[in-house]
Design a protein around this motif. Sequence first.
Motif, PDB file in Angstrom:
ATOM      1  N   THR B 243       0.817  -1.222   0.000  1.00  0.00           N
ATOM      2  CA  THR B 243       0.000   0.000   0.000  1.00  0.00           C
ATOM      3  C   THR B 243       0.845   1.264   0.000  1.00  0.00           C
ATOM      4  O   THR B 243       0.307   2.361  -0.089  1.00  0.00           O
ATOM      5  N   ALA B 244       2.159   1.097   0.138  1.00  0.00           N
ATOM      6  CA  ALA B 244       3.013   2.290   0.133  1.00  0.00           C
ATOM      7  C   ALA B 244       4.399   1.909  -0.356  1.00  0.00           C
ATOM      8  O   ALA B 244       4.901   0.827  -0.051  1.00  0.00           O
ATOM      9  N   VAL B 245       4.993   2.801  -1.127  1.00  0.00           N
ATOM     10  CA  VAL B 245       6.330   2.544  -1.649  1.00  0.00           C
ATOM     11  C   VAL B 245       7.256   3.701  -1.296  1.00  0.00           C
ATOM     12  O   VAL B 245       6.933   4.868  -1.547  1.00  0.00           O
ATOM     13  N   VAL B 246       8.377   3.352  -0.701  1.00  0.00           N
ATOM     14  CA  VAL B 246       9.424   4.335  -0.439  1.00  0.00           C
ATOM     15  C   VAL B 246      10.450   4.208  -1.558  1.00  0.00           C
ATOM     16  O   VAL B 246      11.051   3.152  -1.731  1.00  0.00           O
ATOM     17  N   ALA B 247      10.640   5.265  -2.320  1.00  0.00           N
ATOM     18  CA  ALA B 247      11.589   5.220  -3.429  1.00  0.00           C
ATOM     19  C   ALA B 247      12.915   5.832  -2.990  1.00  0.00           C
ATOM     20  O   ALA B 247      12.939   6.745  -2.165  1.00  0.00           O
ATOM     21  N   ALA B 248      13.986   5.318  -3.557  1.00  0.00           N
ATOM     22  CA  ALA B 248      15.313   5.778  -3.150  1.00  0.00           C
ATOM     23  C   ALA B 248      15.626   7.186  -3.638  1.00  0.00           C
ATOM     24  O   ALA B 248      16.506   7.851  -3.097  1.00  0.00           O
ATOM     25  N   ASN B 249      14.917   7.644  -4.665  1.00  0.00           N
ATOM     26  CA  ASN B 249      15.011   9.057  -5.047  1.00  0.00           C
ATOM     27  C   ASN B 249      13.767   9.473  -5.820  1.00  0.00           C
ATOM     28  O   ASN B 249      12.877   8.653  -6.085  1.00  0.00           O
ATOM     29  N   ASP B 250      13.694  10.735  -6.173  1.00  0.00           N
ATOM     30  CA  ASP B 250      12.473  11.257  -6.778  1.00  0.00           C
ATOM     31  C   ASP B 250      12.221  10.696  -8.170  1.00  0.00           C
ATOM     32  O   ASP B 250      11.083  10.425  -8.555  1.00  0.00           O
ATOM     33  N   LEU B 251      13.297  10.524  -8.932  1.00  0.00           N
ATOM     34  CA  LEU B 251      13.146  10.016 -10.289  1.00  0.00           C
ATOM     35  C   LEU B 251      12.576   8.603 -10.252  1.00  0.00           C
ATOM     36  O   LEU B 251      11.673   8.245 -11.028  1.00  0.00           O
ATOM     37  N   ILE B 252      13.077   7.791  -9.337  1.00  0.00           N
ATOM     38  CA  ILE B 252      12.543   6.450  -9.161  1.00  0.00           C
ATOM     39  C   ILE B 252      11.069   6.525  -8.771  1.00  0.00           C
ATOM     40  O   ILE B 252      10.225   5.783  -9.289  1.00  0.00           O
ATOM     41  N   ALA B 253      10.744   7.463  -7.884  1.00  0.00           N
ATOM     42  CA  ALA B 253       9.350   7.630  -7.463  1.00  0.00           C
ATOM     43  C   ALA B 253       8.464   7.958  -8.663  1.00  0.00           C
ATOM     44  O   ALA B 253       7.335   7.465  -8.778  1.00  0.00           O
ATOM     45  N   LEU B 254       8.987   8.773  -9.558  1.00  0.00           N
ATOM     46  CA  LEU B 254       8.234   9.106 -10.769  1.00  0.00           C
ATOM     47  C   LEU B 254       7.976   7.840 -11.590  1.00  0.00           C
ATOM     48  O   LEU B 254       6.896   7.659 -12.169  1.00  0.00           O
ATOM     49  N   GLY B 255       8.947   6.962 -11.633  1.00  0.00           N
ATOM     50  CA  GLY B 255       8.778   5.684 -12.324  1.00  0.00           C
ATOM     51  C   GLY B 255       7.706   4.838 -11.648  1.00  0.00           C
ATOM     52  O   GLY B 255       6.893   4.185 -12.322  1.00  0.00           O
ATOM     53  N   VAL B 256       7.681   4.859 -10.325  1.00  0.00           N
ATOM     54  CA  VAL B 256       6.659   4.112  -9.586  1.00  0.00           C
ATOM     55  C   VAL B 256       5.274   4.657  -9.940  1.00  0.00           C
ATOM     56  O   VAL B 256       4.337   3.894 -10.226  1.00  0.00           O
ATOM     57  N   LEU B 257       5.151   5.976  -9.954  1.00  0.00           N
ATOM     58  CA  LEU B 257       3.869   6.607 -10.287  1.00  0.00           C
ATOM     59  C   LEU B 257       3.414   6.192 -11.686  1.00  0.00           C
ATOM     60  O   LEU B 257       2.243   5.933 -11.934  1.00  0.00           O
ATOM     61  N   GLN B 258       4.374   6.126 -12.586  1.00  0.00           N
ATOM     62  CA  GLN B 258       4.060   5.766 -13.962  1.00  0.00           C
ATOM     63  C   GLN B 258       3.484   4.351 -14.039  1.00  0.00           C
ATOM     64  O   GLN B 258       2.504   4.105 -14.744  1.00  0.00           O
ATOM     65  N   VAL B 259       4.090   3.445 -13.283  1.00  0.00           N
ATOM     66  CA  VAL B 259       3.601   2.063 -13.277  1.00  0.00           C
ATOM     67  C   VAL B 259       2.202   1.998 -12.685  1.00  0.00           C
ATOM     68  O   VAL B 259       1.322   1.286 -13.184  1.00  0.00           O
ATOM     69  N   LEU B 260       1.985   2.782 -11.642  1.00  0.00           N
ATOM     70  CA  LEU B 260       0.654   2.847 -11.045  1.00  0.00           C
ATOM     71  C   LEU B 260      -0.362   3.273 -12.094  1.00  0.00           C
ATOM     72  O   LEU B 260      -1.426   2.663 -12.250  1.00  0.00           O
ATOM     73  N   THR B 261      -0.029   4.320 -12.831  1.00  0.00           N
ATOM     74  CA  THR B 261      -0.933   4.817 -13.875  1.00  0.00           C
ATOM     75  C   THR B 261      -1.201   3.739 -14.909  1.00  0.00           C
ATOM     76  O   THR B 261      -2.347   3.480 -15.284  1.00  0.00           O
ATOM     77  N   GLU B 262      -0.132   3.072 -15.355  1.00  0.00           N
ATOM     78  CA  GLU B 262      -0.314   2.081 -16.426  1.00  0.00           C
ATOM     79  C   GLU B 262      -1.112   0.873 -15.932  1.00  0.00           C
ATOM     80  O   GLU B 262      -1.680   0.137 -16.733  1.00  0.00           O
TER      81      GLU B 262
END
Lengths: 341, 341
Positions: B243-262
Amino acid sequence: MPPTLDDVARRAGVHKGTASRALNAATRSQVNGETAKRVLAAARALGYTPNAMARALRTARTQTVGILLPDLTNPLFPPIVRGVEDVLGRHGYTALLANTDNSPDKARTAFDALLARQVDGFIVATARREDPVVRDALAAGLRVVLVNRTTEKGHVSAVAGDDTAGISQVVDHLVGLGHRHIGHVAGPEATSTGMERRFAFEQAMRRHRLTLGPHAIVEAGGYSEIDGATAARHLFDADPQTTAVVAANDLIALGVLQVLTERGRACPLDVSVVGYNDMPFLDKLATPLTSVRIPHYELGAQSAQLLLDQLGPLPHQPRTILLPSQLIVRSSTAPPNGTRQ
Amino acid sequence: MPPTLDDVARRAGVHKGTASRALNAATRSQVNGETAKRVLAAARALGYTPNAMARALRTARTQTVGILLPDLTNPLFPPIVRGVEDVLGRHGYTALLANTDNSPDKARTAFDALLARQVDGFIVATARREDPVVRDALAAGLRVVLVNRTTEKGHVSAVAGDDTAGISQVVDHLVGLGHRHIGHVAGPEATSTGMERRFAFEQAMRRHRLTLGPHAIVEAGGYSEIDGATAARHLFDADPQTTAVVAANDLIALGVLQVLTERGRACPLDVSVVGYNDMPFLDKLATPLTSVRIPHYELGAQSAQLLLDQLGPLPHQPRTILLPSQLIVRSSTAPPNGTRQ
DNA sequence: CTGAAAGCGCTAACAT
DNA sequence: ATGTTAGCGCTTTCAG
C-alpha cells in the motif's frame, strides 16, 4: 613528484626536446619511428601526463574556455552546458563555468576571473542586447560565441533557437483553437529572447489580423515564476477577457498558472497557457504545459563547435545559427470557454 | 599583449620581485608602504591581472578544483555545484566540472583529465562504495572530498544528507498513516545512498515491528525514472498487497507513479509513494510528491569548505558531515485504501 | 626593504 | 633525426 618530460626523456634515452616531439601527435613525424615508440613506452611506464600549466605558459593557449551563465540551477542551462562540454571535451578542451545571477556586476567579475585564467575563448549565455562585457571582449579581439541569447545579429557568432518560428507556431495553435483575445507575458526587453519573442508575437497576431489591446503585452521583470506571476496579475487586471496567455518561458508560465489558481480560474477551461523552452517534467505537472521545445543540448554543442572553429588557424566570419523549435501540445491549451457547447 | 608583472614593475620604478611582493597580500608587509602604493597604482593603471598559469607553474597550485558528477542534467546536482562554486569563488578558487554518466570508465578518463590540469583537489559526487578512482586518488595523497555519496566512512572527508534520519521520518509518516505493507525501491547497492537508504528502511520497519516480505525490497538498476518503473513492476508483481512505496530518489518515485498509472491504480488512493531529494517542481506535479528535502546547496558549500580546509597548511583529519533531512509531506501519501470508511 | 637570479615544465627556433 | 637553448610570467630564495 609526478613524472616530468625530462623523466620520460631520460628513461627513453633521448633529449626532452625529442620526447616532446614524439609525444605530440602533430610533431611526431619529425621523429624516428623507433625512437617515438621508445618514448611513448617510457611515458606509459611512468604514467606521464603533460603539465597543462607549463604547456599553457609556453604556448599561450590553455585549452580552456569560459562559460558565462545566468544560473546553473535554471533547468534551461544544464543541457546547454552538457552540449558544450561534450564537444569541447572531444577536442581536449575544458570549460570553466561562472554564474552571474543576472547581475551585470557579477558578469564583469566572472569575466575578469575567467580572463585571468587565460581562457582561450568565451561562450556567453548571459548576453543582454547591449552587453558591455560582450562589447569589451569583442573589442579586445577575444573569441566569443553567444548561446541562447544574442546581442545584435551579425557582429558576433551565436547559436539560438528560432524564436520567430516558435512563437508563430504557438499563436497559430491558439488561433486554431479559436482564441482571439491572446495576451503575452514578455521577458525582459534587455534580452534578445524577451524582445524577439515579443516581436514575433506581435507579428503573428498581425498576420492573423487580430488586434492587440494596449495591455495585451506585459513585460515581466525577469524569467522567474514570481516575475511571471506579478506580470500576469497586471495582465488579467487590465485585460480580463483574455482567454490565452503566451509566456516568454516556462517559469513565467508557471507564474501565470499560479495566478489563475489564486483567482479561482481554471486552465485550460478559462484560460489557456503556453510556456517556452519545454523544460523537464512539464509533462508531469498538474496541468501538463504546452510549450516550445528548443534543442538545448544541440545549442550548447553547436556553440562549442563554433568557438572551436574560431580558435582554429583560419580566420572565421561571425555566424548566427538558428536551431528549429517545435511546439509540444499538452493539456494547458484548449478551445476558449465560450466555444464549448 | 596583456601587461605583465615586469610592465607594472617598470612603471612603478621597482624590480619585478618587489612588485610581486607588493601585489601579494601575504607578502605586502615586506615592502615599504609608499612603494607598495606605487606598485598598486601602476597595476591598476595598466589593468594588470596576474597570469594564473605562470603562477601555477611556479607555485604548483592552480587554485582550481575538479568536480566529478554523474550528470549535470540530473536536477540534484546543479544546486550542489552552485554551493561548491560560490564558496570556492569566495576564496579565489575555480571549479572544473566533469560528467561521468555513471560510467566508471568515464570517471577514470575525467579524473585523469582533471589531474593533467593540475587541480589542487577533487570534489567527488560520483563515488561508488568501492571506488577505484577515489582509492587511487587517496593513495596518491590527493585531497578529496566526497559529496552526497560516500565510500566507507572515515577514510575520506565527506558531506552527505542524513539518510538514516530521512528514511526513518518517511517510514514513521507512512506507519502513522496506517500503512503496514510498505515496499522499497532501492537505489543501486554499489552506491552508499542506495545501500544506506535501504538499510535505514529495514531498520525503521523493524523498529515498528513490521515484517518485510522477501520481495518488499527491489533494487533499481539506476536512479532514473525508467529504472524505477522497471523495479516497481517487479515489486507490485511480487507483492500486490503493498500500500506504500518508499523510493530511493524522486526520479525512481516518478517511475513508480508511472507504473501505477499504467496499471490503473491511483496514488495515493491505492498506493502511497514517497520520493527522496525533493527536487524542484515536485509540488506542481499532477500528484504532488511527498519527499525528503536535503540541503543540496549546503552540501556543496560545506564540501567546498572541507576541501579548502584540507588545502590549507595545517594537516586535517578526514571528517564526515551529515546534514539534516526534512520530510516534506504532499499529497502522494495518504492512509491506505482499506482504512477509509 | 629591495634587487638579482634561478627555475617551475614545457615547446619551438635554431644548430648540428 | 636529434640535441641545445631560450624563455613563457611568475615567486622566492639569497644577497646586499
